[in-house]
Design an enzyme around this catalytic site. Structure first.
Site, short mmCIF file in Angstrom:
data_model
loop_
_atom_site.label_atom_id
_atom_site.label_comp_id
_atom_site.label_asym_id
_atom_site.label_seq_id
_atom_site.Cartn_x
_atom_site.Cartn_y
_atom_site.Cartn_z
N CYS A 177 33.96 34.69 37.89
CA CYS A 177 35.30 33.83 37.96
C CYS A 177 35.31 32.49 38.80
CB CYS A 177 36.25 34.94 39.07
SG CYS A 177 37.78 34.38 39.23
N CYS A 202 38.27 31.97 41.27
CA CYS A 202 38.22 32.67 42.90
C CYS A 202 37.02 32.09 43.55
CB CYS A 202 37.73 34.12 42.56
SG CYS A 202 38.22 34.98 40.92
N ASP A 203 35.76 31.48 42.80
CA ASP A 203 34.92 31.16 43.61
C ASP A 203 34.39 29.61 43.74
OD1 ASP A 203 34.70 33.84 44.34
OD2 ASP A 203 33.16 34.38 42.67
#
Lengths: 300, 300
Positions: free
Chosen positions: A130, A133-134
């Protein structure tokens, strides 16, 4: 006993919930998370009405929209099985069983794994599925993106702003995806694309330190501090053995979102709808809810 | 010679345009107006991501979104005919002819007329087909709405705030539409519903002054200063004789938005898609554009 159970709360499931609420149906939404893949998207420029919005922002708007109707949502409950007995459909989760007269499966897709040595070992230790997200965790680091389609391009556009060098490991002979995104990515000097290439393995100590890339018979080691797997998605349909699927595990639906089992409808990326897009999934969710409503009205 | 011509600029046509632009297709949009029926809607609460928006506001957002991509739009050009010769499709309008290799028909629906004495005579003299456009002109006046579905309820919700008494002339035995809208309308003391009723004629001098209503064999005259016709919609497909339609004049499409003629796609309310909703039309427009893009790629 509900009128309706909606499985999933991505764009399809949330839109189905908005429509079900407006029809005053007695229903519940059962889901792993809110937003599904949409929450993992970076910049979205093709959800009509929003010229520009990030995935997490659009998902917040979707969630607020649904919650305005006081919808009952059971989050963090993966569905394990569905069964139909007579006119009653039972949905089994990790926490219990629920019954309804109709259900809508809108459980979306999940990231496909590479199946190479090191992938499991370094998951969440520099390897992620992701980018949205990261990506912020990889400031200044050199990173590799595994994939060459729209989601890989989306990851690249996010990482360009944050990371050091951005390697794209693309199995095809050229990048796919939308021209507009491809052009932005290729115009950036941080990006180096390896076409006709595959990842052979992922190595490191506590964290990822390199990947081995195979290109036209040759292998080379590339030092990276992060690996972003964007190698496509699989339909999240493992629990839905009760309905017919295609070879890819997508639930077969007709234009009315009916599956092979009366009373079980499906919508969005988990189905064989020919294109996977947020606006399409939302439209399909609406259609599924209206079909489910009509089915119940005719049964009464 | 274009790659693509999109006919119509409602939610389906605009979304198709956004997708075509992102695929860098060479295309033009030919349309009567911007927004179609969506521009005539009052309060919209079921376009996922917007908890509450008016029709005209949502259409403005759609239009801005499309224009961000510098899309070429020919507005005020009703299409008269389409023809396919070999691989080339010709679109004839009131102003000229255009050629393309694929087209998307997204021409929506138009208001159905009642076909009763006085209707033609009093059009725009107190009789209107667009509550959103014209409701503000009827401040304090008693008005009649002809219809009992969602668009009639939508008109009622707008008129409650503005008009005097609001009569609803409904052909069915009870109001249809969404429960949430119906409840709001029926809770308002200004509203009087005549079920099992039809308008027999419309009368007046310079402007409408009354309607004659037939209910269970009896006729009565009701004095009104305005008549809002919300008696349903017909598909705007008269120019599209080249493709197959159903009995209702809706263009037949499969789940990939293909019509009976290769290279001609259709999307939104002009098609036989089972439900007419803004979010569904938008999704269908996206799907049609991606199908058209794929069709062209395979031809090359």
């Amino acid at each position: 006993m509900y009128d309706l159970i909606i499985i999933g709360a991505g764009p399809a499931g949330i839109t189905a919930a908005v429509y079900a609420a407006r029809k005053r149906m007695n229903f519940v939404v059962i889901t792993n998370d809110i937003g599904g893949q949409a929450a993992w998207s970076g910049d979205i420029e093709n959800y009509t009405g929003y010229q520009f919005v990030t995935g997490p922002d659009l998902v917040s708007k979707f969630e607020e929209h649904m919650k305005k109707f006081n919808v009952s949502v059971k989050e963090g409950e993966p569905v394990a099985d569905i069964k139909k007995n007579g006119d009653i459909i039972t949905v089994k989760t990790n926490k219990g069983e629920y019954e309804a007269r109709v259900i809508i499966i809108a459980s979306g897709k999940i990231s496909r794994e590479l199946g190479v040595p090191g992938e499991k070992e370094f998951k969440n230790k520099g390897l992620t599925y992701c980018a949205t997200c990261d990506a912020p965790l990889f400031s200044g680091k050199d990173v590799a993106i595994i994939g060459g389609g729209n989601s890989a391009l989306d990851a690249a556009l996010q990482l360009i702003k944050i990371a050091g060098k951005v390697y794209m490991i693309n199995i095809a002979s050229q990048l796919g995806g939308d021209a507009i995104m491809r052009e932005k990515v290729m115009a950036n000097s941080k990006v180096k694309v390896f076409n006709n290439s595959q990842v052979a393995s992922i190595s490191g100590g506590k964290m990822v330190t390199s990947i081995k890339v195979r290109q036209e018979g040759k292998e080379r080691e590339i030092p990276v501090g992060g690996v972003f797997v964007e190698a496509g998605l699989s339909p999240n349909s493992g629990f839905a053995k009760a309905v017919e699927m295609n070879e890819g595990g997508e639930i077969k639906v007709n234009c009315r979102n009916e599956t092979s089992v009366p009373g079980i409808f499906a919508a969005g990326d988990v189905t064989n709808v020919p294109e996977k897009q947020i606006i399409i999934a939302a439209g399909e969710g609406s259609k599924a809810a209206l079909s489910a409503f009509r089915y119940l009205s005719q049964k009464r």
